[in-house]
Design a protein around this motif. Structure first.
Motif, PDB file in Angstrom:
ATOM      1  N   HIS A   1     -40.194  89.462 -21.600  1.00 11.77           N
ATOM      2  CA  HIS A   1     -39.078  89.411 -22.548  1.00 11.77           C
ATOM      3  C   HIS A   1     -37.951  88.518 -22.020  1.00 11.77           C
ATOM      4  CE1 HIS A   1     -36.131  90.740 -25.519  1.00 11.77           C
ATOM      5  NE2 HIS A   1     -35.290  90.929 -24.527  1.00 11.77           N
ATOM      6  N   PHE A   2     -37.698  88.596 -20.721  1.00 10.31           N
ATOM      7  CA  PHE A   2     -36.634  87.812 -20.098  1.00 10.31           C
ATOM      8  C   PHE A   2     -36.856  86.320 -20.323  1.00 10.31           C
ATOM      9  CE2 PHE A   2     -35.017  85.495 -16.350  1.00 10.31           C
ATOM     10  CZ  PHE A   2     -33.672  85.830 -16.417  1.00 10.31           C
ATOM     11  N   PHE A   3     -38.065  85.850 -20.036  1.00  7.58           N
ATOM     12  CA  PHE A   3     -38.345  84.415 -20.159  1.00  7.58           C
ATOM     13  C   PHE A   3     -38.659  84.000 -21.594  1.00  7.58           C
ATOM     14  CE2 PHE A   3     -39.125  84.916 -15.583  1.00  7.58           C
ATOM     15  CZ  PHE A   3     -38.454  83.801 -15.087  1.00  7.58           C
ATOM     16  N   LYS A   4     -39.273  84.901 -22.342  1.00  9.94           N
ATOM     17  CA  LYS A   4     -39.714  84.556 -23.689  1.00  9.94           C
ATOM     18  C   LYS A   4     -38.595  84.606 -24.715  1.00  9.94           C
ATOM     19  CE  LYS A   4     -43.159  85.916 -27.153  1.00  9.94           C
ATOM     20  NZ  LYS A   4     -44.216  86.886 -27.505  1.00  9.94           N
ATOM     21  N   THR A   5     -37.650  85.532 -24.555  1.00 10.78           N
ATOM     22  CA  THR A   5     -36.625  85.728 -25.582  1.00 10.78           C
ATOM     23  C   THR A   5     -35.197  85.667 -25.041  1.00 10.78           C
ATOM     24  OG1 THR A   5     -38.163  87.138 -26.812  1.00 10.78           O
ATOM     25  CG2 THR A   5     -35.829  87.293 -27.399  1.00 10.78           C
ATOM     26  N   GLU A   6     -34.933  86.438 -24.001  1.00  9.86           N
ATOM     27  CA  GLU A   6     -33.547  86.603 -23.553  1.00  9.86           C
ATOM     28  C   GLU A   6     -32.922  85.298 -23.077  1.00  9.86           C
ATOM     29  OE1 GLU A   6     -30.985  89.676 -20.722  1.00  9.86           O
ATOM     30  OE2 GLU A   6     -33.168  89.845 -20.853  1.00  9.86           O
ATOM     31  N   VAL A   7     -33.580  84.606 -22.151  1.00  4.76           N
ATOM     32  CA  VAL A   7     -33.017  83.351 -21.632  1.00  4.76           C
ATOM     33  C   VAL A   7     -32.905  82.283 -22.721  1.00  4.76           C
ATOM     34  CG1 VAL A   7     -33.404  81.416 -20.053  1.00  4.76           C
ATOM     35  CG2 VAL A   7     -33.642  83.762 -19.231  1.00  4.76           C
ATOM     36  N   PRO A   8     -33.948  82.057 -23.528  1.00  3.78           N
ATOM     37  CA  PRO A   8     -33.793  81.059 -24.593  1.00  3.78           C
ATOM     38  C   PRO A   8     -32.617  81.333 -25.534  1.00  3.78           C
ATOM     39  CG  PRO A   8     -36.101  81.583 -24.297  1.00  3.78           C
ATOM     40  CD  PRO A   8     -35.331  82.555 -23.449  1.00  3.78           C
ATOM     41  N   LEU A   9     -32.370  82.625 -25.848  1.00  4.18           N
ATOM     42  CA  LEU A   9     -31.237  82.951 -26.713  1.00  4.18           C
ATOM     43  C   LEU A   9     -29.910  82.627 -26.029  1.00  4.18           C
ATOM     44  CD1 LEU A   9     -32.336  86.349 -28.316  1.00  4.18           C
ATOM     45  CD2 LEU A   9     -32.166  84.116 -29.433  1.00  4.18           C
TER      46      LEU A   9
END
Length: 326
Positions: free
Chosen positions: A83-91
């Motif tokens: 989730h960190f790399f897939k969603t959180e950081v990109p957001l």
């Protein structure tokens, strides 16, 4: 309803909402989701009647942070790292994309200053790189291997030492954001100036492409990561200088947390660059040219996609789920 009246009518509710997000009394995801519905309604109204207002920016920011808080604690999210790399950081990157732009603009400006300085002052490269390093490089050029310096040391020793040094530089660049981002800008200035001067040094001696074939095998991710880490430092600094509607302490904490997450996201790329430098770059002169070019373009495309393209894809996906844009 006029915007002033709209703000006056909902101001207390928004302040309570801020307290629920950033205050000590934490809400569970279900309570946050309930509050989130009210916030989305206010945001939709503001987007309709006051589309260019700062109220929209403010509510949009609250909505994006709340979305992250709700979804990162959803039960179906079993892998926090994914989730960190897939969603959180990109957001976070999308939300702070202007600082990524500022970091790249500064990088290219500082790089250009390094090139111009080396063009107009023969002693500049020695001043920046040191006599010993320059003399060693000149000897390597005369021997027909401009990047022979990367053959020194063992594979694992070089990879470990280089990776550790790059991690330290990236963290230092981010931490220097505590000086309002100016410290980060200075670190970026030093490194960009050095890169520009050194690349011109190779160009002046007719071995520019030989240096590119070697240096940028690992440099594509290493240098790109350096710029992203500088953007993280600028985000930290902006949180201190521009608190917006938050207290300065709250804004600083937000800037630090978001910047640190971006720095952490660069570490796999930094590790990969270190492995390439320790195990692949040393063999660059003996590789087929097409393999050199492939590795450079592949690594550059990979990190560019993650930080420059993928955040927009994630944000669009959220829009399609009827979640306000970040």
């Amino acid at each position: 309803m006029r915007e002033v009246a709209f703000i006056k009518q909902n101001k207390e509710k928004w302040l309570e909402f801020e307290q629920a997000i950033f205050g000590k009394a934490k809400k569970n995801p279900d309570e946050l989701a309930s509050l989130y519905i009210h916030l989305v309604n206010d945001l939709s109204y503001a987007q309709t009647y006051y589309p260019k207002s700062k109220t929209v920016v403010y509510l949009n920011h609250l909505a994006s942070i709340t979305y992250q808080k709700i979804y990162k604690t959803k039960r179906e999210e079993t892998n926090r790292l994914v989730h960190f790399f897939k969603t959180e950081v990109p957001l976070i990157v999308y939300q702070n994309r202007r600082y990524v732009l500022y970091a790249f603009l500064m990088f290219f400006i500082f790089l250009g200053i390094g090139v111009i300085s080396a063009m107009n002052d023969d002693s500049f490269v020695r001043l920046i790189m040191g006599d010993d390093y320059v003399n060693m490089t000149l000897e390597n050029i005369e021997k027909g291997n401009a990047v022979a310096v990367y053959k020194s040391g063992s594979n694992w020793g070089s990879a470990f030492g280089i990776t550790l040094n790059n991690l330290k530089v990236g963290l230092f660049s981010f931490i220097m954001g505590v000086f309002g981002g100016f410290g980060t800008a200075y670190v970026l200035f030093q490194n960009s100036l050095m890169l520009g001067a050194f690349q011109y040094f190779f160009y002046e001696r007719g071995v520019f492409w030989e240096s590119v074939r070697g240096i940028w095998i690992h440099g594509s991710m290493e240098i790109f990561g350096m710029v992203i880490e500088a953007a993280a430092g600028l985000i930290f600094g902006a949180g201190i200088l521009f608190p917006r509607t938050y207290s300065r302490l709250t804004s600083m904490k937000m800037g630090f947390k978001n910047g640190l997450k971006i720095v952490l996201s660069t570490m796999p790329f930094t590790f990969a660059a270190g492995m390439l430098e320790g195990f692949v770059t040393r063999y660059a002169p003996d590789m087929p040219r097409i393999l050199n070019v492939f590795i450079i373009l592949f690594t550059l495309s990979l990190i560019s996609f993650y930080y420059l393209v993928y955040p927009f894809i994630v944000n669009r996906k959220i829009k399609n789920q009827h979640v306000p844009a970040i």
